[in-house]
Design an enzyme around this catalytic site. Structure first.
Site, short mmCIF file in Angstrom:
data_model
loop_
_atom_site.label_atom_id
_atom_site.label_comp_id
_atom_site.label_asym_id
_atom_site.label_seq_id
_atom_site.Cartn_x
_atom_site.Cartn_y
_atom_site.Cartn_z
N ASP A 46 0.28 21.93 29.23
CA ASP A 46 -0.61 21.52 28.14
C ASP A 46 -0.12 22.10 26.81
OD1 ASP A 46 -1.34 24.13 28.61
OD2 ASP A 46 -3.49 23.74 28.86
N SER A 47 0.99 22.84 26.85
CA SER A 47 1.68 23.24 25.61
C SER A 47 2.07 22.00 24.81
CB SER A 47 2.93 24.07 25.94
OG SER A 47 3.71 23.44 26.94
N ASP A 85 -0.31 20.69 34.20
CA ASP A 85 -1.41 21.57 33.81
C ASP A 85 -2.73 20.82 33.87
OD1 ASP A 85 -0.96 24.26 33.22
OD2 ASP A 85 0.07 23.77 31.35
N LYS A 115 -1.54 22.92 37.98
CA LYS A 115 -1.61 24.35 37.62
C LYS A 115 -2.94 24.63 36.95
CE LYS A 115 1.04 26.29 34.20
NZ LYS A 115 0.03 26.76 33.23
N GLU A 184 2.38 35.27 32.67
CA GLU A 184 2.81 35.14 31.27
C GLU A 184 2.54 36.40 30.45
OE1 GLU A 184 1.74 31.46 29.40
OE2 GLU A 184 2.31 32.17 27.40
O1 KIV Z 1 1.60 24.82 29.03
C1 KIV Z 1 2.67 25.36 29.34
O2 KIV Z 1 3.76 24.94 28.94
C2 KIV Z 1 2.60 26.54 30.19
C3 KIV Z 1 3.84 27.37 30.28
C4 KIV Z 1 4.01 28.12 29.04
C5 KIV Z 1 3.83 28.23 31.49
O3 KIV Z 1 1.60 26.82 30.74
#
Ligand code: KIV
Length: 299
Positions: A46-47, A85, A115, A184
């Protein structure tokens, strides 16, 4: 190298002490390139809310956005394990919401696993999803969906109490049935201790070399996200500069009449061209004669 990566492949890698390589992808071409480069697992993180859509945090990311990006990524990459995510408030509200959201990412998005962020409080959710046949990756430490609780993107687990809590979180997520755990932004020694105590693989991001694998946001390691770069990121390219230079060169070429060149044009055969030119000429002659007649009549 051609076999599809599964959650068992990751488990075997931990047992053999072979580091797991994970990166994020949000679109078809990046996913295809990661697959060709031999990545083990791709996270549709979700980044994407921050690095693709320009939001300040990951919180505005919706299920619809995630599904669309998952579809693009799963079209591009066939061999790596693809994990998505679960976006903010798509699983924290109820176990039923969690099941429905995970089902969409798998059924519509085509990913292999989901995730979720959080420790002990989220363990029942992990258990519910796993019991429903959904492979779940955990994520503890600096969990970006809780950024307001942390008061910013800060290293976690730095006090004895916080370290104890993180160890308990890791065990709770493993016991709930997760197949792997992202850790993290915590001190490297603590991440190594957690990795040694767990039977499932840990994937570190800003958690040192002692984890079973590593992940970073692809836009960060490519130098494609300029707002900020976390200290734990190693830049493998400076794509912002490469792209900006390419865009500027294009603008300059267009303005100078240097693009397109003859090599970018489509051609007509001479025969066809003279046919079209003749036809156009006789049409124009007829139109001119009509115009002259109307002028004479004073219309
Ligand atoms: O959203 C994402 O990209 C993440 C990574 C930073 C692990 O959760």
């Amino acid at each position: 190298m051609n076999d599809r990566v599964t959650i068992h492949t990751l488990q075997e890698k931990k047992q053999r002490g072979e580091p797991i390589a994970m990166l994020t992808a949000y679109d078809y071409p990046t996913a295809a390139l990661l697959d060709q480069a031999g990545i083990d697992t791709i996270l549709v993180g979700d980044s994407l809310g921050m690095v693709v859509h320009g939001f300040e945090t990951t919180l505005p990311v919706t299920m619809d956005m995630m599904v669309l990006h998952c579809q693009a990524v799963t079209r591009g990459a066939k061999r790596p394990l693809i994990i998505a995510d679960m976006p903010f408030m798509s699983y924290q509200t109820s176990l039923e919401d969690a099941l429905r959201s995970a089902a969409r990412l798998l059924a519509e998005g085509g990913v292999d696993a989901v995730k979720v962020e959080g420790g002990q409080p989220i363990a029942p959710t992990v258990r519910t999803l796993v019991d429903a046949g959904i492979a779940v990756m955990g994520h503890i430490g600096l969990t970006p969906q809780s950024v307001s609780v942390f008061g910013g993107y800060k290293t976690q687990g730095k006090s004895i109490d916080a370290a104890r809590e993180l160890i308990a979180d890791a065990h709770a997520i493993e016991e709930a049935g997760a197949f792997a755990l992202v850790i993290e932004a915590i001190p490297a020694r603590l991440a190594t201790l957690i990795t040694d105590r767990l039977t499932i693989p840990t994937i570190g991001i800003g958690a040192g070399a002692g984890c079973d694998g590593q992940v970073v946001v692809t836009h960060d390691m490519l130098g494609l996200f300029e707002r900020f770069t976390p200290r734990f990121v190693k830049k493998y390219a400076d794509l912002s500069t490469t792209l900006r230079d390419a865009f500027a060169a294009y603008c300059a070429d267009v303005r100078a009449g240097e693009f397109p060149g003859r090599e970018h044009e489509f051609s007509f055969s001479d025969e066809l061209w003279s046919e079209i030119a003749d036809e156009f000429e006789s049409l124009q002659t007829a139109k001119d004669a009509e115009g002259a007649k109307e002028k004479q009549k004073g219309i």
